[in-house]
Motif scaffolding. Structure first.
Motif, PDB file in Angstrom:
ATOM      1  N   GLU B 205      32.330  52.937  43.106  1.00 14.69           N
ATOM      2  CA  GLU B 205      31.743  51.955  43.688  1.00 14.69           C
ATOM      3  C   GLU B 205      32.533  50.708  44.271  1.00 14.69           C
ATOM      4  OE1 GLU B 205      28.302  50.505  41.554  1.00 14.69           O
ATOM      5  OE2 GLU B 205      28.139  48.553  42.448  1.00 14.69           O
ATOM      6  N   ASN B 249      37.599  41.532  45.334  1.00 19.61           N
ATOM      7  CA  ASN B 249      37.148  42.879  45.496  1.00 19.61           C
ATOM      8  C   ASN B 249      37.478  43.767  44.446  1.00 19.61           C
ATOM      9  OD1 ASN B 249      37.321  41.873  48.215  1.00 19.61           O
ATOM     10  ND2 ASN B 249      39.301  42.548  48.853  1.00 19.61           N
ATOM     11  N   SER B 250      36.568  44.640  44.258  1.00 21.50           N
ATOM     12  CA  SER B 250      36.776  45.640  42.828  1.00 21.50           C
ATOM     13  C   SER B 250      36.348  47.032  43.447  1.00 21.50           C
ATOM     14  CB  SER B 250      36.089  45.118  41.978  1.00 21.50           C
ATOM     15  OG  SER B 250      34.566  45.062  42.155  1.00 21.50           O
ATOM     16  N   ALA B 252      35.280  50.631  41.179  1.00 18.26           N
ATOM     17  CA  ALA B 252      35.248  51.270  39.875  1.00 18.26           C
ATOM     18  C   ALA B 252      34.868  52.797  40.072  1.00 18.26           C
ATOM     19  CB  ALA B 252      34.017  50.613  39.240  1.00 18.26           C
ATOM     20  N   VAL B 253      35.213  53.437  39.195  1.00 19.40           N
ATOM     21  CA  VAL B 253      34.634  54.787  39.224  1.00 19.40           C
ATOM     22  C   VAL B 253      34.334  55.199  37.699  1.00 19.40           C
ATOM     23  CG1 VAL B 253      35.813  57.265  39.069  1.00 19.40           C
ATOM     24  CG2 VAL B 253      36.730  55.523  40.736  1.00 19.40           C
ATOM     25  N   GLY B 254      33.212  55.931  37.885  1.00 16.98           N
ATOM     26  CA  GLY B 254      32.697  56.226  36.483  1.00 16.98           C
ATOM     27  C   GLY B 254      32.228  57.620  36.543  1.00 16.98           C
ATOM     28  N   ARG B 272      34.344  54.952  32.146  1.00 14.84           N
ATOM     29  CA  ARG B 272      34.549  54.326  33.315  1.00 14.84           C
ATOM     30  C   ARG B 272      35.837  53.373  33.747  1.00 14.84           C
ATOM     31  NH1 ARG B 272      31.054  48.945  34.807  1.00 14.84           N
ATOM     32  NH2 ARG B 272      31.835  48.131  33.092  1.00 14.84           N
ATOM     33  N   PHE B 274      38.086  50.464  35.947  1.00 14.25           N
ATOM     34  CA  PHE B 274      37.776  49.350  37.016  1.00 14.25           C
ATOM     35  C   PHE B 274      39.110  48.641  37.352  1.00 14.25           C
ATOM     36  CE2 PHE B 274      37.373  44.739  37.387  1.00 14.25           C
ATOM     37  CZ  PHE B 274      36.328  44.530  38.213  1.00 14.25           C
ATOM     38  N   ILE B 280      42.539  42.269  37.353  1.00 19.68           N
ATOM     39  CA  ILE B 280      42.070  42.801  35.926  1.00 19.68           C
ATOM     40  C   ILE B 280      41.829  44.196  35.929  1.00 19.68           C
ATOM     41  CG2 ILE B 280      39.585  42.691  34.582  1.00 19.68           C
ATOM     42  CD1 ILE B 280      39.233  39.846  35.694  1.00 19.68           C
ATOM     43  N   ALA B 282      40.306  47.322  33.564  1.00 13.92           N
ATOM     44  CA  ALA B 282      39.360  47.504  32.483  1.00 13.92           C
ATOM     45  C   ALA B 282      38.810  49.091  32.345  1.00 13.92           C
ATOM     46  CB  ALA B 282      37.898  46.963  32.505  1.00 13.92           C
ATOM     47  N   ARG B 303      29.876  52.200  22.022  1.00 14.39           N
ATOM     48  CA  ARG B 303      30.644  51.892  23.261  1.00 14.39           C
ATOM     49  C   ARG B 303      31.688  51.087  22.847  1.00 14.39           C
ATOM     50  NH1 ARG B 303      30.387  47.741  27.245  1.00 14.39           N
ATOM     51  NH2 ARG B 303      30.403  48.332  29.135  1.00 14.39           N
ATOM     52  N   TYR B 305      34.873  48.680  24.935  1.00 18.11           N
ATOM     53  CA  TYR B 305      35.224  48.272  26.494  1.00 18.11           C
ATOM     54  C   TYR B 305      36.630  47.620  26.144  1.00 18.11           C
ATOM     55  CZ  TYR B 305      35.359  45.302  30.398  1.00 18.11           C
ATOM     56  OH  TYR B 305      35.658  44.551  31.359  1.00 18.11           O
ATOM     57  N   GLN B 307      39.683  45.034  28.535  1.00 18.67           N
ATOM     58  CA  GLN B 307      40.020  44.552  29.948  1.00 18.67           C
ATOM     59  C   GLN B 307      41.541  43.817  29.847  1.00 18.67           C
ATOM     60  OE1 GLN B 307      36.712  41.896  31.141  1.00 18.67           O
ATOM     61  NE2 GLN B 307      38.205  40.453  31.367  1.00 18.67           N
ATOM     62  N   GLU B 331      35.390  35.516  30.355  1.00 19.60           N
ATOM     63  CA  GLU B 331      35.357  36.635  30.875  1.00 19.60           C
ATOM     64  C   GLU B 331      36.475  36.833  31.699  1.00 19.60           C
ATOM     65  OE1 GLU B 331      32.229  34.651  30.725  1.00 19.60           O
ATOM     66  OE2 GLU B 331      32.141  35.489  29.073  1.00 19.60           O
ATOM     67  N   THR B 337      35.184  44.673  23.817  1.00 18.88           N
ATOM     68  CA  THR B 337      33.898  44.574  23.344  1.00 18.88           C
ATOM     69  C   THR B 337      33.793  46.039  22.486  1.00 18.88           C
ATOM     70  OG1 THR B 337      32.547  45.204  25.104  1.00 18.88           O
ATOM     71  CG2 THR B 337      33.172  42.997  24.937  1.00 18.88           C
TER      72      THR B 337
END
Lengths: 78, 414
Positions: B205, B249-250, B252-254, B272, B274, B280, B282, B303, B305, B307, B331, B337
């Motif tokens: 995405e 712009n970003s 992400a691949v999951g 994932r 990012f 950034i 993550a 979970r 996470y 970044q 953020e 997290t």
């Protein structure tokens, strides 16, 4: 220039063969072997209302976004 | 009849015969494949609650899905966030005393979503419309996706895009000129049945945001004597407005997979990666175990996470115009997290609730621990007891808090 009937038939048959080939790819997991896959436990999004909310919580608290299988919408409200 | 006319007739005739042949072949191809099906018709009624970091956000949500024939499905959702309390950003920016509730902070966000699915054979077209309204933030999103199953329904590919428009204002400053932002998202999802017990999915995405992307309430802090060195002030610090770039712009691949265990239970893994144009990076992973027992379904989740920081982030800037872009949004700081989650679903006996084929009651609790690696708790200054030694600006303890997230919902299939 008008193509010859032979050329038209040839082209269409070629397309037909391609389509037939695609349609004949044998699924290696047969439909009658998919009872486990069809179990609700195997759904990536068993309860959409619940998973969308948790995605929203993470989006609001973390910088990363997307790539989680959602439809790519998002309300932009974090 | 001329030679040219004869040739046209022959070609037309040939085309007609070939198309007839093609139709027969297509009929064979598609009749051998199982057509896709619409999602279940159901009603979900949820109470949701988030409590952490001085903020309580809760409210109801209702989602209804109704199918018309075998090819049309319509859904509608109404969702409310009631926000009370104040996060550390609000407290630091406004000087609100959260603990005593001296300056209560409350607002509502209402979101409405409409979805339309059109299904034909193995192709699904999905249209979406969503609005979100607050007294200082309006957002509208339009989405479109198309998906197709291949190879005897073992593979599903979907292409998704969305466009959103935001209008941002301040509810405490009528002189603040309304700002705008545009959001675009593009994604491709591929889900694949790998074995009779394993399904996996890949999502890629990209997001492109343009416009006013910062929070109008949040501030940076800088050393008042222009003497910042290694993010520590010898004197005190002052707040100033954040300045963000106008583009973001970003990518992400999951990847995620669910495996059906030898007994009736499932284990799920998600991962994932990012990265964005603000610097950034993550990643996160999640493990989930789902176990049914009679009419009950239990779920356990972990979970993690992490970044890195945005290039223009600093907890404490040396002086007021230190660089073009400056942000102190927590953020955007480096953070981790960690989430532990428990969930339980009970399926009510058929007939207990009339009119519905199946009904469930669900309770999910997630405990999220948020640790900020370069965002300091400035509230220690205002919470300092008389007689305590002052803490140098830039040496406050790192901020962290725990949040509890509750989802309690009823689902009815009909």
């Amino acid at each position: 220039m008008i193509p010859s009937p032979k050329a038209v038939r040839g082209l269409l048959l070629l397309g037909l063969l391609c389509l037939s080939a695609c349609g004949r790819v044998e699924p290696w997991v047969k439909p009658y072997e998919r009872q486990n896959i069809a179990d609700p436990l195997m759904s990536f999004d068993r309860d959409p209302i619940s998973s969308a909310y948790l995605h929203h919580v993470y989006d609001a608290r973390e910088a990363a976004r997307g790539g989680d299988g959602g439809a790519g919408g998002g309300c932009g409200c974090n | 009849m001329t030679a040219a006319q004869e040739a046209v007739v022959a070609v037309t005739d040939s085309l007609r015969r070939s198309i007839a042949l093609l139709n027969i072949a297509l009929l064979f191809i598609f009749s051998s494949a199982q057509a896709d099906v619409l999602p279940d018709e159901r009603i979900d009624v949820m109470y949701h609650s988030y409590n952490g970091g001085g903020t309580q956000i809760d409210g109801p949500a209702v989602l209804v899905r109704k199918n018309f024939g075998n090819s049309i499905s319509v859904s509608g959702q109404y969702y409310v966030d009631s926000i009370s309390g104040a996060s550390i950003d609000v407290v630091a920016a406004r000087g609100v005393d959260v603990e005593s509730g001296a300056s209560p902070y409350a607002e509502k966000r209402k979101q409405k979503d409409l979805g339309l699915i059109y299904l034909r054979d193995r192709t699904t077209i999905n249209l979406g419309y969503s609005t979100s309204k607050e007294n200082d933030f309006d957002s509208t999103t339009y989405s479109f996706s198309i998906s197709q199953t291949f190879f005897g329904d073992l593979t599903t590919v979907s292409l998704n895009t969305s466009f959103g428009e935001d209008f941002i204002s301040r509810n405490d400053d009528p002189t603040f000129e309304e700002q705008e932002a545009e959001r675009r998202r593009y994604s491709i999802n591929i889900s694949q049945i790998l074995t009779k017990n394993l399904i996996a999915a890949l999502s890629v995405e990209s997001a492109v945001d343009e416009g006013y992307l910062q929070n109008p309430y949040r501030t940076i802090r800088y050393c008042v004597d222009n003497d910042g060195d290694n993010s520590i002030c010898s004197g005190s610090s002052l707040p100033a407005k954040e300045k963000y770039p106008n583009t973001h712009n970003s990518d992400a691949v999951g990847i995620r997979a669910i495996y059906y265990l030898p007994y009736r239970a499932a284990i799920r893994a998600d991962y994932r990666e990012f990265s964005d144009s603000w610097g950034i990076e993550a990643s996160n992973y999640e493990l989930r175990y789902t176990h049914p027992y009679k009419d009950w379904l239990f779920e356990f989740k972990y979970r993690a996470y992490e970044q890195t920081a945005a290039d223009f982030y600093s907890d404490l800037f040396p002086y007021v115009d230190y660089q073009n872009f400056m942000g102190r949004d927590k953020e955007l700081s480096p953070l981790t997290t960690t989430t532990f989650g428990l969930g339980v679903t009970y399926q009510l006996p058929t007939g207990v609730i009339p009119w519905f084929d199946k009904s469930t009651v669900n309770l999910y609790w997630d405990h999220i621990k948020l640790d900020y690696k370069d965002f300091r708790n400035v509230l220690v200054h205002q919470n300092r007891a008389p007689g305590d030694d002052p803490i140098p600006f830039g040496q406050e303890p790192l901020y962290q808090f725990d949040a509890n997230v509750i989802r309690f919902f009823w689902s009815f299939w009909y």
